[in-house]
Scaffold this active site. Structure first.
Site, mmCIF file in Angstrom:
data_model
loop_
_atom_site.group_PDB
_atom_site.id
_atom_site.type_symbol
_atom_site.label_atom_id
_atom_site.label_comp_id
_atom_site.label_asym_id
_atom_site.label_seq_id
_atom_site.Cartn_x
_atom_site.Cartn_y
_atom_site.Cartn_z
ATOM 1 N N ASP A 195 -10.861 53.189 2.958
ATOM 2 C CA ASP A 195 -11.081 53.175 4.400
ATOM 3 C C ASP A 195 -9.745 53.256 5.123
ATOM 4 O O ASP A 195 -8.667 53.097 4.538
ATOM 5 C CB ASP A 195 -11.901 51.960 4.847
ATOM 6 C CG ASP A 195 -11.148 50.636 4.696
ATOM 7 O OD1 ASP A 195 -9.975 50.648 4.276
ATOM 8 O OD2 ASP A 195 -11.734 49.598 5.004
ATOM 9 N N ASN A 252 -9.545 52.719 18.151
ATOM 10 C CA ASN A 252 -10.614 52.623 19.144
ATOM 11 C C ASN A 252 -10.197 51.758 20.337
ATOM 12 O O ASN A 252 -10.484 52.079 21.497
ATOM 13 C CB ASN A 252 -11.879 52.043 18.506
ATOM 14 C CG ASN A 252 -12.573 53.044 17.600
ATOM 15 O OD1 ASN A 252 -12.447 54.259 17.799
ATOM 16 N ND2 ASN A 252 -13.288 52.560 16.613
ATOM 17 N N ASP A 258 -12.879 59.004 16.481
ATOM 18 C CA ASP A 258 -13.575 60.147 15.872
ATOM 19 C C ASP A 258 -12.572 61.192 15.393
ATOM 20 O O ASP A 258 -12.743 61.793 14.316
ATOM 21 C CB ASP A 258 -14.534 60.777 16.891
ATOM 22 C CG ASP A 258 -15.716 59.866 17.196
ATOM 23 O OD1 ASP A 258 -15.924 58.909 16.437
ATOM 24 O OD2 ASP A 258 -16.417 60.120 18.189
ATOM 25 N N GLU A 299 -15.513 53.642 9.034
ATOM 26 C CA GLU A 299 -14.275 54.281 8.601
ATOM 27 C C GLU A 299 -14.141 54.281 7.079
ATOM 28 O O GLU A 299 -13.068 54.557 6.550
ATOM 29 C CB GLU A 299 -13.071 53.548 9.216
ATOM 30 C CG GLU A 299 -12.781 52.146 8.648
ATOM 31 C CD GLU A 299 -13.557 51.049 9.351
ATOM 32 O OE1 GLU A 299 -13.135 49.888 9.299
ATOM 33 O OE2 GLU A 299 -14.599 51.352 9.960
#
Length: 593
Positions: A460, A468, A477, A503
């Protein structure tokens, strides 16, 4: 057929709903275990903090306590559909909150230097008592949810059995109906043909009064019969001019024979194309579709080599689907503007040198060929190239053939598109978690049979929440898309790269041990750390990932859950040891050694 389709759709919808409940139960079980795990990690960190005075253990306590509270809150939300389970979840959340408060109090005392008070709080036994209550409540919830999951799984099995029996019964009945319809059509053609042939035989034997009185069952045959009867009446009334009457009889007889032959041939072509269309509709891959075309087209248009071209996904090239009759075609295809049939939207052919413009994709070596565009819904989807002259007698065959092929191509592409939508993640275009679980179970079964190695990578994005929080979800994204693109280009074609969720990503690597795979994964990690992701004209900062690798062994569960947990544990260890690194599960290292 509509009833069968409706029953199958209804059964599929019920199965999908039941699977959703099974997945829901799985989420409840995972969330409860996660909450318990975080609380146990926090308790271990608290003891380490109190005993060693190491501040790193204090940070672990705060992080794990927060994660335990969040998981308990999520558990309450997930169980709102079940009042009894929801009550248990609320109790668990309350108990976890009490235990978390006590842990935070002890951590606060330790940070303040009151180690004696912190150790006394630990030794008081209240934390152990609260932990026992949490474990008891979680155990009750897990037992109940496992029972619900078993019941829901049984419902899914029953509904799948229902669909299986529906297919086993409905498909044969549908095939019988189609066969009956085809037989009826052939009979309706052969009966009037036999009647006409009988009367013609009587007339040839000298019976000039013979007439076609049988019901012809179609307007075309009725017109033929009426024409024949009118001819016979005229013949009978013109006995004086016998030679002229005989000439007219020969002409009429030849015309009837030609018409009969045409009808017979068309009946055979329709039957042949029916079988071809049925197989093309059932084709699942491009190779199957090409094989069907190579088998049936030479039978519909014998002794005419050719090839079928269709638009690629970008619609900027016509690529070959199939070729027959010994014709060699370039696999690169050609541009749409190189074919006059596609430009004009109608047939284009050359029957002799300089009789018409030659298409660029044909070249200068062919002085006779035929290009027929494939149209579906008013849209050109491809072209049928024939190296030869299509005579008038074959125009009917060519028209029906192109209609069947165009319809099959549209249906085949629609099925393939729907399949892609069900197995791809829409944001990253990687395979989704559902496809990963199915593929992992398949690869485990294959590795178990062959004894070949199988490894799994869990990874990840480090500190993904920062993207974010600082730049917005669009930036998050963009990071996921950049990571997906890099991993897709770095791993082998045989490796299956999937988005596990959020993620997190998963890579299934058949035929590779964990230690061997680690070097390749580390190269991927290095390339990702060198990425510079831009979004909205701004750079998003440094980007790193952590990786955990585990290898399959016979003692693990066949559904892949144990292998996933092992890789996830290695990933978690990589996180704890500083992130931006690749770690191999300890059992996998021993297995490789």
């Amino acid at each position: 057929m509509a009833l069968l389709a409706g029953l199958l759709l209804e059964g599929s919808a019920q199965t999908r709903a039941s699977l959703a409940w099974v997945i829901h139960s799985s989420q409840v079980l995972k969330t409860a275990n996660r909450a318990m795990g975080h609380l146990q990690q926090a308790e271990s960190g608290e003891r380490g903090f109190a005993l060693t005075h190491n501040p790193e253990f204090g940070e672990t306590v705060e992080a794990e306590v927060g994660a335990a509270r969040a998981a308990a809150g999520e558990l309450v939300i997930l169980t709102k559909d079940n009042p009894a389970q929801n009550d248990r979840a609320v109790q668990i959340r309350t108990l976890i909150g009490q235990r978390a408060d006590l842990l935070e109090q002890i951590a606060k005392q330790t940070r303040a230097g009151d180690f004696t008070g912190a150790q006394a709080a630990v030794a008081s036994g209240r934390g152990r008592y609260l932990m026992q209550l949490v474990e008891a409540r979680v155990s009750d919830l897990l037992n109940e949810e496992r029972a619900l999951s078993t019941t829901r799984t049984d419902v899914v099995d029953k509904r799948l059995s229902y669909i299986t029996w529906l297919v086993l019964g409905g498909v044969p009945l549908t095939m019988i109906f189609v066969g009956y319809t085809a037989a009826t059509l052939i009979r309706r053609i052969r009966r009037p043909v036999d009647a006409m042939m009988t009367v013609m035989g009587q007339l040839g034997a000298g019976d000039r009064a013979a007439r076609i009185d049988a019901h012809m069952e179609s307007s075309e045959f009725e017109r033929l019969a009426n024409g024949y009867n009118a001819m016979a009446e005229e013949l009978e009334g013109a006995v004086a001019d016998q030679h002229e009457s005989q000439d007219r009889l020969h002409v009429a007889n030849a015309e009837l024979s030609r018409n009969t032959e045409v009808l017979r041939e068309r009946g055979e072509v329709i039957e042949l194309l029916g079988g071809m269309a049925h197989r093309m509709q059932a084709a699942r891959t491009d190779d199957e579709l090409a094989s069907i075309i190579r088998v049936f087209v030479p039978r519909v248009l014998p002794e005419i080599p050719g090839a079928l071209y269709a638009h690629n996904n970008s619609r900027n090239l016509l690529v070959p689907i199939a070729a027959w009759g010994g014709l060699d075609v370039a696999s690169s295809g050609f541009a749409p503007d190189q074919c006059w049939a596609l430009r004009r939207g109608q047939s284009h052919f050359v029957v002799e040198p300089d009789s018409d413009i030659v298409c660029a994709h044909v070249g200068n070596q062919t002085d006779h060929y035929h290009c027929e565009p494939l149209l579906a819904g008013g849209e050109v989807i491809g072209v049928l190239y024939l190296k030869g002259v299509v005579g008038t007698e074959n125009r009917f065959r060519l028209t029906v053939l192109t209609e069947n092929i165009a319809s099959a191509l549209v249906n085949h592409r629609l099925q393939r598109g729907l399949r892609e939508q069900t197995i791809r993640d829409p944001l990253t275009s990687l395979f989704n978690r559902r496809y990963m679980e199915e593929t992992l179970a398949l690869e485990i079964a294959r590795a178990s049979r062959s004894g070949s190695p199988l490894s799994l990578v869990m990874c990840d994005v480090d500190h993904f929440k920062r993207f974010n929080d600082e730049f917005g979800h669009d930036a998050g994204d963009a990071v996921l898309q950049a990571v997906a693109t890099e991993m897709r280009s770095r791993f082998r074609d045989g490796d299956v790269v999937c988005r596990f969720g959020g993620e997190e990503f998963t890579i299934i690597a058949p035929g590779t041990s964990a230690v061997t795979l680690a070097a390749r994964v580390d190269a991927v990690r290095q390339s990702i750390s060198e990425l510079i992701v831009h979004q909205g004209g701004r750079a998003l900062g440094s980007l790193t990932m952590s990786f955990g690798i585990a290898s399959w062994e016979d003692s693990m569960e066949r559904d892949g859950s144990t292998l996933i947990k092992a890789a996830d544990a290695a990933l978690y260890r990589a996180k704890r040891e500083g992130r931006n690194r690749v770690l191999v599960d300890a059992r996998s290292e021993t297995l490789t050694a």
